[in-house]
Write a protein that holds these residues in place. Structure first.
Motif, PDB file in Angstrom:
ATOM      1  N   ALA A  59     -26.320  40.422   6.901  1.00 23.16           N
ATOM      2  CA  ALA A  59     -27.368  40.987   6.034  1.00 23.16           C
ATOM      3  C   ALA A  59     -28.113  39.873   5.303  1.00 23.16           C
ATOM      4  CB  ALA A  59     -26.749  41.976   5.042  1.00 23.16           C
ATOM      5  N   GLN A  60     -27.362  38.862   4.833  1.00 23.15           N
ATOM      6  CA  GLN A  60     -28.007  37.734   4.143  1.00 23.15           C
ATOM      7  C   GLN A  60     -28.912  36.963   5.099  1.00 23.15           C
ATOM      8  OE1 GLN A  60     -25.190  35.317   1.757  1.00 23.15           O
ATOM      9  NE2 GLN A  60     -23.787  37.023   1.961  1.00 23.15           N
ATOM     10  N   GLU A  61     -28.405  36.717   6.312  1.00 23.15           N
ATOM     11  CA  GLU A  61     -29.202  35.949   7.279  1.00 23.15           C
ATOM     12  C   GLU A  61     -30.475  36.698   7.667  1.00 23.15           C
ATOM     13  OE1 GLU A  61     -27.041  34.805  10.819  1.00 23.15           O
ATOM     14  OE2 GLU A  61     -28.829  33.930  11.704  1.00 23.15           O
ATOM     15  N   GLU A  62     -30.351  38.020   7.861  1.00 23.37           N
ATOM     16  CA  GLU A  62     -31.538  38.794   8.243  1.00 23.37           C
ATOM     17  C   GLU A  62     -32.567  38.803   7.102  1.00 23.37           C
ATOM     18  OE1 GLU A  62     -31.776  39.171  11.218  1.00 23.37           O
ATOM     19  OE2 GLU A  62     -30.238  40.363  12.205  1.00 23.37           O
ATOM     20  N   MET A  63     -32.104  38.827   5.860  1.00 25.86           N
ATOM     21  CA  MET A  63     -33.065  38.778   4.749  1.00 25.86           C
ATOM     22  C   MET A  63     -33.693  37.392   4.610  1.00 25.86           C
ATOM     23  SD  MET A  63     -33.553  41.790   3.825  1.00 25.86           S
ATOM     24  CE  MET A  63     -34.702  41.492   2.462  1.00 25.86           C
ATOM     25  N   GLU A  64     -32.966  36.345   5.030  1.00 26.24           N
ATOM     26  CA  GLU A  64     -33.603  35.014   5.091  1.00 26.24           C
ATOM     27  C   GLU A  64     -34.704  35.023   6.148  1.00 26.24           C
ATOM     28  OE1 GLU A  64     -30.476  32.184   5.800  1.00 26.24           O
ATOM     29  OE2 GLU A  64     -29.515  32.635   3.883  1.00 26.24           O
ATOM     30  N   HIS A  65     -34.418  35.655   7.293  1.00 27.53           N
ATOM     31  CA  HIS A  65     -35.459  35.790   8.327  1.00 27.53           C
ATOM     32  C   HIS A  65     -36.648  36.572   7.763  1.00 27.53           C
ATOM     33  CE1 HIS A  65     -32.358  35.412  11.881  1.00 27.53           C
ATOM     34  NE2 HIS A  65     -32.465  34.317  11.170  1.00 27.53           N
ATOM     35  N   PHE A  66     -36.343  37.645   7.031  1.00 31.00           N
ATOM     36  CA  PHE A  66     -37.395  38.470   6.409  1.00 31.00           C
ATOM     37  C   PHE A  66     -38.331  37.583   5.592  1.00 31.00           C
ATOM     38  CE2 PHE A  66     -38.865  40.584   2.556  1.00 31.00           C
ATOM     39  CZ  PHE A  66     -39.366  41.799   3.004  1.00 31.00           C
ATOM     40  N   SER A  67     -37.763  36.755   4.734  1.00 31.09           N
ATOM     41  CA  SER A  67     -38.588  35.899   3.858  1.00 31.09           C
ATOM     42  C   SER A  67     -39.363  34.868   4.671  1.00 31.09           C
ATOM     43  CB  SER A  67     -37.705  35.182   2.834  1.00 31.09           C
ATOM     44  OG  SER A  67     -37.087  36.128   2.001  1.00 31.09           O
ATOM     45  N   ARG A  68     -38.710  34.335   5.691  1.00 34.58           N
ATOM     46  CA  ARG A  68     -39.378  33.307   6.508  1.00 34.58           C
ATOM     47  C   ARG A  68     -40.608  33.874   7.241  1.00 34.58           C
ATOM     48  NH1 ARG A  68     -36.771  29.482  11.295  1.00 34.58           N
ATOM     49  NH2 ARG A  68     -38.710  28.399  11.755  1.00 34.58           N
ATOM     50  N   VAL A  69     -40.415  35.047   7.852  1.00 31.77           N
ATOM     51  CA  VAL A  69     -41.528  35.647   8.609  1.00 31.77           C
ATOM     52  C   VAL A  69     -42.630  36.101   7.644  1.00 31.77           C
ATOM     53  CG1 VAL A  69     -42.184  37.330  10.364  1.00 31.77           C
ATOM     54  CG2 VAL A  69     -39.862  36.416  10.358  1.00 31.77           C
ATOM     55  N   LEU A  70     -42.220  36.665   6.495  1.00 37.40           N
ATOM     56  CA  LEU A  70     -43.223  37.131   5.526  1.00 37.40           C
ATOM     57  C   LEU A  70     -44.045  35.967   4.984  1.00 37.40           C
ATOM     58  CD1 LEU A  70     -44.540  39.367   3.915  1.00 37.40           C
ATOM     59  CD2 LEU A  70     -42.658  39.220   2.255  1.00 37.40           C
ATOM     60  N   THR A  71     -43.384  34.846   4.693  1.00 36.40           N
ATOM     61  CA  THR A  71     -44.107  33.672   4.191  1.00 36.40           C
ATOM     62  C   THR A  71     -45.150  33.210   5.201  1.00 36.40           C
ATOM     63  OG1 THR A  71     -42.197  32.981   2.897  1.00 36.40           O
ATOM     64  CG2 THR A  71     -43.820  31.274   3.408  1.00 36.40           C
ATOM     65  N   LEU A  72     -44.756  33.176   6.467  1.00 38.37           N
ATOM     66  CA  LEU A  72     -45.685  32.751   7.524  1.00 38.37           C
ATOM     67  C   LEU A  72     -46.847  33.741   7.650  1.00 38.37           C
ATOM     68  CD1 LEU A  72     -46.158  30.600   9.652  1.00 38.37           C
ATOM     69  CD2 LEU A  72     -44.707  31.886  11.210  1.00 38.37           C
ATOM     70  N   ALA A  73     -46.530  35.030   7.605  1.00 40.47           N
ATOM     71  CA  ALA A  73     -47.590  36.054   7.691  1.00 40.47           C
ATOM     72  C   ALA A  73     -48.576  35.891   6.545  1.00 40.47           C
ATOM     73  CB  ALA A  73     -46.963  37.455   7.678  1.00 40.47           C
ATOM     74  N   ARG A  74     -48.044  35.679   5.328  1.00 40.41           N
ATOM     75  CA  ARG A  74     -48.936  35.510   4.158  1.00 40.41           C
ATOM     76  C   ARG A  74     -49.787  34.258   4.285  1.00 40.41           C
ATOM     77  NH1 ARG A  74     -44.469  37.146  -0.352  1.00 40.41           N
ATOM     78  NH2 ARG A  74     -45.048  39.338  -0.607  1.00 40.41           N
ATOM     79  N   ASP A  75     -49.193  33.168   4.803  1.00 43.24           N
ATOM     80  CA  ASP A  75     -49.958  31.929   5.005  1.00 43.24           C
ATOM     81  C   ASP A  75     -51.156  32.174   5.914  1.00 43.24           C
ATOM     82  OD1 ASP A  75     -48.190  30.559   3.450  1.00 43.24           O
ATOM     83  OD2 ASP A  75     -47.131  29.574   5.105  1.00 43.24           O
ATOM     84  N   MET A  76     -51.002  33.155   6.813  1.00 43.35           N
ATOM     85  CA  MET A  76     -52.091  33.468   7.751  1.00 43.35           C
ATOM     86  C   MET A  76     -53.003  34.563   7.226  1.00 43.35           C
ATOM     87  SD  MET A  76     -50.168  33.411  11.366  1.00 43.35           S
ATOM     88  CE  MET A  76     -51.744  33.795  12.118  1.00 43.35           C
ATOM     89  N   GLY A  77     -52.731  35.027   5.998  1.00 42.09           N
ATOM     90  CA  GLY A  77     -53.608  36.016   5.376  1.00 42.09           C
ATOM     91  C   GLY A  77     -53.209  37.460   5.612  1.00 42.09           C
ATOM     92  N   PHE A  78     -51.988  37.681   6.086  1.00 45.41           N
ATOM     93  CA  PHE A  78     -51.530  39.055   6.313  1.00 45.41           C
ATOM     94  C   PHE A  78     -50.497  39.425   5.255  1.00 45.41           C
ATOM     95  CE2 PHE A  78     -52.856  37.452  10.445  1.00 45.41           C
ATOM     96  CZ  PHE A  78     -53.748  38.440  10.833  1.00 45.41           C
ATOM     97  N   GLU A  79     -50.636  40.606   4.680  1.00 45.52           N
ATOM     98  CA  GLU A  79     -49.738  41.033   3.608  1.00 45.52           C
ATOM     99  C   GLU A  79     -48.882  42.197   4.106  1.00 45.52           C
ATOM    100  OE1 GLU A  79     -47.553  40.795   1.054  1.00 45.52           O
ATOM    101  OE2 GLU A  79     -49.135  39.465   0.327  1.00 45.52           O
ATOM    102  N   LEU A  80     -47.709  42.306   3.499  1.00 45.05           N
ATOM    103  CA  LEU A  80     -46.788  43.384   3.876  1.00 45.05           C
ATOM    104  C   LEU A  80     -47.431  44.740   3.580  1.00 45.05           C
ATOM    105  CD1 LEU A  80     -43.881  43.614   4.989  1.00 45.05           C
ATOM    106  CD2 LEU A  80     -43.088  43.784   2.634  1.00 45.05           C
ATOM    107  N   ASN A  81     -47.280  45.669   4.490  1.00 44.69           N
ATOM    108  CA  ASN A  81     -47.759  47.030   4.266  1.00 44.69           C
ATOM    109  C   ASN A  81     -46.617  47.996   4.564  1.00 44.69           C
ATOM    110  OD1 ASN A  81     -47.596  46.985   7.050  1.00 44.69           O
ATOM    111  ND2 ASN A  81     -49.796  46.718   7.345  1.00 44.69           N
ATOM    112  N   ARG A  82     -46.934  49.280   4.546  1.00 41.23           N
ATOM    113  CA  ARG A  82     -45.864  50.262   4.782  1.00 41.23           C
ATOM    114  C   ARG A  82     -45.375  50.168   6.221  1.00 41.23           C
ATOM    115  NH1 ARG A  82     -44.683  53.901   0.940  1.00 41.23           N
ATOM    116  NH2 ARG A  82     -43.536  55.182   2.403  1.00 41.23           N
ATOM    117  N   ASP A  83     -44.106  50.371   6.370  1.00 39.72           N
ATOM    118  CA  ASP A  83     -43.475  50.340   7.696  1.00 39.72           C
ATOM    119  C   ASP A  83     -44.001  51.513   8.537  1.00 39.72           C
ATOM    120  OD1 ASP A  83     -41.826  50.001   9.854  1.00 39.72           O
ATOM    121  OD2 ASP A  83     -39.990  50.605   8.811  1.00 39.72           O
ATOM    122  N   LYS A  84     -44.491  51.190   9.725  1.00 43.85           N
ATOM    123  CA  LYS A  84     -45.014  52.254  10.598  1.00 43.85           C
ATOM    124  C   LYS A  84     -43.913  52.842  11.481  1.00 43.85           C
ATOM    125  CE  LYS A  84     -49.749  50.518  10.593  1.00 43.85           C
ATOM    126  NZ  LYS A  84     -49.529  49.357   9.690  1.00 43.85           N
ATOM    127  N   GLY A  85     -42.690  52.409  11.275  1.00 45.35           N
ATOM    128  CA  GLY A  85     -41.569  52.973  12.031  1.00 45.35           C
ATOM    129  C   GLY A  85     -41.368  52.264  13.354  1.00 45.35           C
TER     130      GLY A  85
END
Ligand SMILES: [Fe+2]
Ligand SMILES: [Fe+2]
Length: 191
Positions: A59-85
Motif C-alpha cells: 500500500a505504501q509503495e503504490e501510494m509512492e507511485h501515486f505521488s510520482r505519476v501525479l507529480t509528472l502529470a501536473r508538470d505537464m499541466g494535467f490535474e487530478l479529476n474524478r475517477d471515471k472507473g
C-alpha cells in the motif's frame, strides 16, 4: 513470465500515445486503487499475518507511485479529476467467487492479473514513447509491477494448494483475455 494470454492491441498503444495526459491521470487513479486493494485485503483477512505485512508495504509503495505519476502529470499541466472507473477491473472482479476461502484465492489471483496487465502496458508504453520523463517513468515502474504480480501469485500459493491455485489462475487468465479483447481502445490505462 507474466502468463497473460493476449497482448494489448496496437490500437490501444496508438490511443494512449495521442492521449498521454488522460492516460497519466487514469494511471494515478490505478495506483490509488492498487493501494486501496492492499488495504482491503488487510481489512478482510487480518489473521493472515504474512499477507498483512506484505500488503502494508505494498500500500505504501503504490501510494509512492501515486505521488510520482501525479507529480509528472501536473508538470505537464494535467490535474487530478474524478475517477471515471475501470471497466476492465470491474469485469474481472465479477468472476471472484463469493464463498470463503475461495474468495480470498480469487482476490489474490485477480490482483496478480491486474498487476501483470499493468506491467505489460507499461512495457508497451516504455517502448513506444519518445525518450523523456514519461518514458523513463514507465520503464522504471515495470520492475515493481512485475514484482507485485509475483507477490500476489506467491501469496496465493502460500495460503492455498498450489495445484488448485494454478488451475484457477488459468481459468481467470482465459476470462481476462476475453475481457481485454472485447474492450474498446480508450484512453484508459486498462482500456
Ligand atoms: Fe504501482
Ligand atoms: Fe502494483
Amino acid at each position: 513470465m507474466l502468463r497473460l494470454k493476449c497482448d494489448s492491441s496496437d490500437a490501444w498503444v496508438d490511443v494512449a500515445l495521442s492521449n498521454i495526459g488522460p492516460i497519466l491521470i487514469d494511471h494515478v487513479h490505478c495506483e490509488r486503487k492498487a493501494a486501496a486493494m492492499a488495504v482491503s485485503l488487510i481489512t478482510r483477512y487480518p489473521h493472515c499475518g504474512v499477507m498483512v505485512d506484505r500488503m502494508a508495504l505494498l500500500a505504501q509503495e503504490e501510494m509512492e507511485h501515486f505521488s510520482r505519476v501525479l507529480t509528472l502529470a501536473r508538470d505537464m499541466g494535467f490535474e487530478l479529476n474524478r475517477d471515471k472507473g475501470d471497466v476492465y477491473v470491474n469485469q474481472l472482479l465479477k468472476h471472484v467467487r463469493k464463498n470463503e476461502p475461495l474468495r480470498m484465492m480469487d482476490n489474490l489471483l485477480c490482483a496478480a492479473i491486474i498487476e501483470a496487465r499493468s506491467c505489460e502496458r507499461f512495457l508497451r508504453l516504455s517502448k513506444a514513447l519518445p525518450e523523456g520523463p514519461i518514458q523513463e517513468m514507465y520503464a522504471d515502474l515495470i520492475a515493481s509491477e512485475a514484482g507485485h504480480y509475483t507477490l500476489f501469485l506467491s501469496l496465493a500459493r502460500m495460503y492455498f494448494i498450489p495445484a488448485d491455485v494454478n488451475a484457477r489462475f488459468d481459468e481467470l487468465l482465459d476470462l481476462e483475455r476475453d475481457i481485454v479483447l472485447a474492450l474498446p481502445a480508450d484512453a484508459k490505462m486498462h482500456g
